[in-house]
Write a protein that holds these residues in place. Structure first.
Motif, short mmCIF file in Angstrom:
data_model
loop_
_atom_site.label_atom_id
_atom_site.label_comp_id
_atom_site.label_asym_id
_atom_site.label_seq_id
_atom_site.Cartn_x
_atom_site.Cartn_y
_atom_site.Cartn_z
N ASN A 15 0.85 -1.18 0.00
CA ASN A 15 0.00 0.00 0.00
C ASN A 15 0.89 1.24 0.00
N PHE A 16 0.34 2.38 0.27
CA PHE A 16 1.09 3.62 0.07
C PHE A 16 2.21 3.82 1.09
N ASN A 17 2.23 3.07 2.20
CA ASN A 17 3.25 3.35 3.21
C ASN A 17 3.88 2.10 3.84
N ASN A 18 3.72 0.92 3.23
CA ASN A 18 4.29 -0.28 3.87
C ASN A 18 5.44 -0.89 3.07
N ARG A 19 6.07 -0.11 2.20
CA ARG A 19 7.25 -0.57 1.49
C ARG A 19 8.30 0.55 1.48
N PHE A 20 9.55 0.15 1.59
CA PHE A 20 10.67 1.04 1.28
C PHE A 20 11.60 0.24 0.39
N TRP A 21 11.67 0.61 -0.89
CA TRP A 21 12.33 -0.21 -1.89
C TRP A 21 11.69 -1.61 -1.83
N THR A 22 12.46 -2.62 -1.52
CA THR A 22 11.86 -3.96 -1.44
C THR A 22 11.88 -4.50 -0.01
N SER A 23 11.87 -3.62 0.95
CA SER A 23 11.73 -4.00 2.36
C SER A 23 10.31 -3.72 2.81
N TYR A 24 9.81 -4.56 3.70
CA TYR A 24 8.52 -4.26 4.33
C TYR A 24 8.76 -3.17 5.37
N GLN A 25 7.94 -2.14 5.34
CA GLN A 25 8.10 -1.01 6.23
C GLN A 25 6.92 -0.90 7.19
N ILE A 26 7.25 -0.75 8.47
CA ILE A 26 6.23 -0.51 9.49
C ILE A 26 6.30 0.96 9.86
N ALA A 27 5.28 1.70 9.52
CA ALA A 27 5.29 3.14 9.72
C ALA A 27 5.28 3.49 11.20
N ALA A 28 5.97 4.57 11.54
CA ALA A 28 5.98 5.06 12.92
C ALA A 28 4.70 5.85 13.18
N ASN A 29 4.29 5.83 14.42
CA ASN A 29 3.13 6.63 14.84
C ASN A 29 3.64 7.71 15.78
N GLY A 30 4.20 8.76 15.20
CA GLY A 30 4.82 9.80 16.01
C GLY A 30 6.32 9.80 15.84
N ARG A 31 7.01 10.37 16.81
CA ARG A 31 8.46 10.54 16.71
C ARG A 31 9.21 9.24 16.95
N GLY A 32 8.70 8.41 17.84
CA GLY A 32 9.40 7.17 18.17
C GLY A 32 8.77 5.98 17.49
N ARG A 33 9.34 4.80 17.77
CA ARG A 33 8.90 3.57 17.13
C ARG A 33 8.40 2.57 18.19
N GLU A 34 7.45 1.74 17.76
CA GLU A 34 6.95 0.68 18.63
C GLU A 34 7.25 -0.70 18.06
N ALA A 35 7.86 -0.73 16.86
CA ALA A 35 8.19 -1.99 16.20
C ALA A 35 9.35 -1.72 15.25
N PRO A 36 10.01 -2.75 14.74
CA PRO A 36 11.08 -2.53 13.77
C PRO A 36 10.57 -1.74 12.56
N GLU A 37 11.38 -0.82 12.08
CA GLU A 37 10.94 -0.02 10.94
C GLU A 37 10.92 -0.84 9.65
#
Length: 756
Positions: free
Chosen positions: A321-343
């Motif tokens: 979808n529009f925010n779950n890929r970076f190149w060919t890596s699966y991306q977990i979007a951050a919710n704010g400044r910090g992270r709650e899971a691997p990016e």
């Protein structure tokens, strides 16, 4: 055995290795009959002109100064990485256990009692003796203390380099990554706001109003540590790796049927797993030692409750979808400044399960030849990809102290176990100071990231970490100075000359601060705020190591710059690696001319090169196909090509790059240039080169060759490579003072370097 007898044993052994003669230059005889008297007498002939002794404390006048390692000549000689025995072999240097004995003796002679420290707590510190230039105050060689230690994963057992007084990142054969331990000890400490008697390495805004813990007396077993006390110490650890669990609990990916994400390998900690770290006693101190693994990353299994079989843990890849890929890596979007899971999560290794339940790992990079089909398959998702484990984690080191006259609060140290440091000799603060003094702005050089060390961060540690063997929380949210490096400030304010240093640090100035998500630690987040946590890094860590390296080296003192490996135009190379460090592709012109042999670079990839293919092209690695996980599984990620590169060399390369970009048209900045650095070589002496542009070009320097490109990326027969057509080529011959450059095959033009 009394401490003086232990010191006697150390001195007797080392006296035969050249240390007696060296210390006699200062009037100290470590073979004296009455060693205690010899060590505590005033020395009138200390020679601070001898190599390694120029940064010995100006007010140090004894072999042992009670309570002060930095003012103890014997300790300085044995502990400083700048002091060397005439016998240059590993047996000629003290072991860590022997240094620990000397430390204990120094503190024993202070003859203190617990009553002398009415406001003390017990605190665990990572600590290290350093040359003046790297001490917290920069005046003389001294101890550096931090409540955070940084150990590093590897594929080989730890390798202690006695001459360096530190561990070394390469295995003995130089071909594998050795784990890097961190050393800790327990101290009586006082919590306070900094005074004029305290030093903080690179003090930050607001530090004068923050609470810091300052060590005041080392604790060690026996009845010589404190008067009227016979104490015992027991160090304890708790570490946790929960990245795989958080991919599901916070990353929004459903759990496949039959897997329990509350058990290993989804979550591994010191309560249920002994394969992350071990504590190794070093006399009264302790090493936190990561456990080596055959590869930096690996698949893991769990008994599936539905099938009743041990199966590779895995996940179903969601469609793009529009925010779950970076190149060919699966991306977990951050919710704010910090992270709650691997990016980032690796999604390029499919787990194929047969009708009989047999499983095999399918590397999609190799399995799907068509680029369009490869990208479409990843975008469509709905296949099961392998989870990969690594041994990165965070935790705490605590201690039990028995035998004291009163109970004291115990403050544990924050412990990071993180990715390898590919530049162990590079001082991140030295590069940061270069940025401050040389560049108009940070963004002139780095389009992203920069040389910000963790020691300058002011966040609390992961609040969910537990004390060892307990359900109590290890840290409080107000412990925002836990990554700082401190010591006692000297009265003398005249800095000494800097020295070369081969010490490898495990303190936070050798680690990266947090940023998108980080190399060593990430910025965690919950509903109460931000904090340091290991779980925001990639799963496994080489997944975001690739992205950090490809985007102009977010962390220039730990992360290699692979921007030119991948032909990245949006984040140009900021820290040039040489062709030999990035690797020579089999079709590289120098390989074809038999000038060099083909070899892969530090990351298992090949660097860029000029290619004649119906015109001139730049050939570079395909960022979508490049897979540091595959390379790690094949044992192709190595530090050997980079380990000897120190901060001075990195700075010289960056200055040469800055010189070129400032002069070449269109006179741009490093961070915004459209010039691609295609070739980079270090030249020992231009006067020995027949191809130099002019006779005034002398001494050491670099050969950089740049290109401007046009058109879109083209595929090559090798799916792991792409090419771009060259518009213009710029050849640069560089010394510190002079740049001679040519566009294509025109005449060379030479300019003299001018201060910015």
């Amino acid at each position: 055995m009394a401490l003086i007898d232990q010191v006697q044993q150390v001195c007797d052994r080392l006296a035969l290795q050249g240390w007696r003669d060296l210390l006699l230059h200062h009037g100290l005889d470590i073979t004296a009959t009455d060693l205690q008297r010899e060590l505590t007498k005033e020395l009138s002939t200390i020679d601070r002109n001898l190599p390694g002794f120029t940064d010995f404390a100006a007010d140090g006048i004894r072999g042992i100064e009670p309570g002060s390692p930095a003012r103890s000549l014997l300790y300085h000689a044995l502990a400083s990485s700048a002091v060397h025995s005439v016998n240059n072999n590993s047996e000629a240097y003290p072991t860590l256990a022997e240094l620990d004995v000397i430390e204990n003796y120094i503190y024993s002679l202070a003859n203190r009692s617990l009553a002398d420290f009415p406001n003390a707590v017990i605190a665990v510190f990572a600590y290290q003796y350093r040359i003046a230039a790297r001490s917290p105050h920069g005046i003389h060689a001294d101890m550096a203390f931090s409540r955070t230690g940084v150990a590093r994963v590897g594929t080989e057992v730890a390798n202690y380099s006695a001459a360096r007084r530190s561990f070394w990142v390469e295995s003995d054969d130089g071909d594998r990554l050795a784990v890097m331990p961190a050393r800790y000890a327990a101290f009586l400490a006082v919590e306070r706001r900094p005074s004029i008697d305290d030093a903080i390495l690179e003090e930050q805004s607001g530090d004068r109003t923050r609470q810091f813990l300052f060590p005041v007396h080392k604790l060690f077993p026996g009845d010589e540590c404190l008067r009227d006390a016979n104490i015992t110490l027991e160090f304890l650890e708790y570490h946790r790796n929960e990245k795989l669990q958080r991919v599901h609990t916070r990353g929004g990916i459903p759990v496949l049927s039959g897997f329990d994400i509350n058990k290993p390998p989804f979550v591994r900690d010191s309560h249920n797993s002994r394969d992350l770290v071990q504590l190794q006693s070093v006399n009264a101190s302790v090493l936190l030692v990561p456990q080596p693994t055959p590869q930096l990353v690996y698949t893991s299994t769990q008994r599936n409750s539905v099938t009743g079989r041990d199966e590779i843990v895995r996940f179903q890849v969601p469609p793009e979808n529009f925010n779950n890929r970076f190149w060919t890596s699966y991306q977990i979007a951050a919710n704010g400044r910090g992270r709650e899971a691997p990016e980032y999560v690796n999604m390029r290794h499919l787990v194929a399960t047969s009708a009989t339940g047999e499983q095999r790992l399918v590397d999609l990079n190799q399995e799907i030849a068509s680029e369009d089909e490869f990208l479409r398959f990843l975008a469509d998702g709905n296949y099961e990809a392998a989870h990969f484990s690594d041994n990165s984690c965070d935790g705490c080191i605590s201690v039990k102290v028995n035998g004291l006259a009163r109970n004291l609060a115990v403050r544990p140290a924050y412990s990071l176990v993180t990715a390898p440091d590919f530049f162990p000799l590079a001082d991140q603060i030295a590069i940061e100071r270069w940025v401050d003094n040389f560049l108009p702005t940070l963004r002139d050089q780095f389009s992203q990231g920069g040389p910000s060390p963790l020691s300058e961060g002011r966040q609390p540690p992961n609040p969910e970490l537990l004390l060892p063997n307990s359900n109590a929380k290890a840290f409080q949210r107000n412990e925002t100075a836990i990554a700082a490096i401190v010591s006692t400030a000297p009265r003398n304010t005249n800095p000494v000359a800097s020295q070369l240093d081969s010490l490898v640090s495990f303190l936070p100035d050798a680690a990266s601060n947090v940023f998108a998500p980080g190399w060593d630690v990430s910025l965690g987040q919950d509903n109460q705020g931000n904090f340091y946590a290991a779980y925001g890094l990639g799963s496994p860590f080489p997944e975001d190591a690739k992205l950090c390296a490809a985007l102009n080296s977010f962390w220039p003192a730990v992360a290699p710059d692979a921007a030119r490996t991948f032909g990245i135009l949006s984040a140009p190379t900021a820290l040039p690696l040489l062709d030999s460090e990035l690797g020579y592709y089999p079709q590289h012109p120098r390989v074809k001319a038999a000038e060099v042999t083909s070899q892969k670079g530090w990351d298992g990839e090949y660097g860029p090169f000029f290619e004649d293919f119906d015109g001139l092209f730049v050939n570079f690695a395909n960022k979508d196909r490049s897979d540091y996980i595959s390379n790690a599984l094949a044992g192709q990620i190595r530090v050997s090509g980079l380990a000897q590169v120190d901060s001075r060399e990195l700075i010289q390369r960056m200055e040469a790059l800055h010189f070129c970009i400032r002069v070449l048209p269109p006179n741009d900045t490093v961070s915004t240039t459209q010039l691609i650095l295609v070739c980079a070589e270090k030249i020992a002496d231009w006067s020995s080169r027949s191809d130099r542009a002019q006779s005034t070009l002398q001494g050491s320097g670099y050969l950089y060759v740049f290109a401007t490109v046009q058109g879109s990326e083209q595929l090559t027969r090798d799916v792991r490579r792409k090419r771009l057509r060259v518009r213009n080529r710029f050849t640069c011959q560089i010394t510190q003072d002079t740049l001679c450059w040519q566009q294509d095959d025109s005449e060379f033009r030479c300019v003299v370097n001018e201060p910015i």
